[in-house]
Enzyme design. Sequence first.
Site, mmCIF file in Angstrom:
data_model
loop_
_atom_site.group_PDB
_atom_site.id
_atom_site.type_symbol
_atom_site.label_atom_id
_atom_site.label_comp_id
_atom_site.label_asym_id
_atom_site.label_seq_id
_atom_site.Cartn_x
_atom_site.Cartn_y
_atom_site.Cartn_z
ATOM 1 N N HIS A 156 8.081 0.025 -75.381
ATOM 2 C CA HIS A 156 7.624 -0.810 -74.163
ATOM 3 C C HIS A 156 7.902 0.019 -72.860
ATOM 4 C CE1 HIS A 156 7.690 -4.333 -76.670
ATOM 5 N NE2 HIS A 156 8.766 -3.999 -77.391
ATOM 6 N N SER A 277 -3.161 20.511 -54.382
ATOM 7 C CA SER A 277 -4.022 19.775 -53.865
ATOM 8 C C SER A 277 -4.732 20.257 -52.736
ATOM 9 C CB SER A 277 -3.224 18.500 -53.517
ATOM 10 O OG SER A 277 -3.678 17.946 -52.449
ATOM 11 N N LYS A 283 1.913 19.549 -53.966
ATOM 12 C CA LYS A 283 1.246 18.855 -55.296
ATOM 13 C C LYS A 283 1.232 19.998 -56.255
ATOM 14 C CE LYS A 283 -0.500 15.342 -55.377
ATOM 15 N NZ LYS A 283 -0.069 14.059 -56.428
ATOM 16 N N GLU A 290 -4.919 15.257 -67.721
ATOM 17 C CA GLU A 290 -5.573 13.897 -67.139
ATOM 18 C C GLU A 290 -7.030 14.033 -67.748
ATOM 19 O OE1 GLU A 290 -4.893 12.886 -63.123
ATOM 20 O OE2 GLU A 290 -3.477 14.661 -63.304
#
Length: 457
Positions: A156, A277, A283, A290
């Site tokens: 979970h 970024s 970043k 992804e």
Amino acid sequence: MEKMWAGRFGKELDREADDFNSSIHFDSRMYRQDIRGSVSHAEMLAKQGIISAEDCALIKEGLLGILADLEEGKLSFDPAAEDIHMFVESVLTKRIGDVGKRLHTARSRNDQVAVDVRLYLRDEAGEICVLVKELISAVLEQAEANKDTICPGYTHLQRAQPISFGHHLLCYCMMLIRDIGRIEDSVKRMNLCPLGSCALAGTTYNTDRQYTAAALGFDGYTLNSIDGVSDRDFCLELMSAFSILMMHLSRFSEEIIFWSSWECKFIELDDSYTTGSSIMPQKKNPDMAELVRGKTGRVYGNLMALLTTLKGLPLAYNKDMQEDKEAVFDSIDTVKKCLRVFAPMVRTMRVLKDNMYAAAQKGFINATDLADYLVKKGMPFRTAYKLVGQAVAYCIENGTVLDNLSLDTLKGFSELFEEDVYGEISLESCVSKRISAGGTGPDSVAAQIAYVKEFLK
Ligand code: ARG
């Protein structure tokens, strides 16, 4: 270009319609398979006395010349040709004259395309298995290096029990090994030759289907000519196997993204597999993971598209089936690209062991072990489970963890607690005591590593 079938028609095909109908811009990638199939077909025709040996020699020479010219860039695909089959045949006829017109005896584009796709997918499936193996070996490398690295195991997405990070990674090896099994299994069923099914009903010529099947490396030929030209199960099976593979890569990606987050920081991806970024200077984004997660949707979509295309089709061939290729080719290209970045991304990721260990110290993930301690001293598991639950609640109230409770406090919960409890619930012992087969204990992890190594041999 004049159509092969111009004889029957009074008018030319409308330009838009011609373009719409054409598949050469995507099926030209099967030119090697198409030529290979034609060579074997010509040889079979000659062996059976359907064409002469001289004609066969000319046809073969012509076909191999086309192949060489395509490979060397001396010949380019004509977008006006309807598909790769028409293109090769028309170039052949242009080059060797009327003899070229004998090649299509006892054959149809319907069995021709079916054989081309099978040959093409068989090769690509093999390449993809090699790439999956490379990924397995990258994961295995990390698993071996981290067999003693302790991290929280989750259910979970809540910290559950301490595990070896190597054990966690080996789970992906098991998935990927099954993926290879599924791909190989679908290739087994795919590897029957439809050539000789012709348009749908077979042929009046005395062909030898076993000969072409063997020459093209098939295990045999398809037994029903209608099935030979209308079956695309092999595309679907492979695309299902790819979808499951992508689902695995996507779950792995999700974890890599989570592990790289500041909230977690269990790993750091190498600079070569991350991006910055355009506005936020600090970043470092896990774009590759992804994108793999994102492209999974596309591979599922291709499977759904073809399933849907096929669902209402009457037997035998229908032009709808030309839609099979873009779907399956796109899945192949996507899976290959994903695997090619995924393996080195995993191989180069840096595991932040201290952060993993620190996370494992929080979240009461040794609570099961505390209960097991009492069970080993004679208490029934349910009683111990409840009692430890109370101890956890006590810790939360008092802002502490189980390991820091004094023996006196513990004895307040049960007289069975002794000094040895602290050793028993240390993270190291929680992991090393998990001796059950397949568990996170060191013997099981070693056995898994040996199994994966054996598989990769
Ligand atoms: N380009 C076609 C395909 O990909 C080849 C088969 C065409 N057959 C036909 N009867 N029109 O399916």
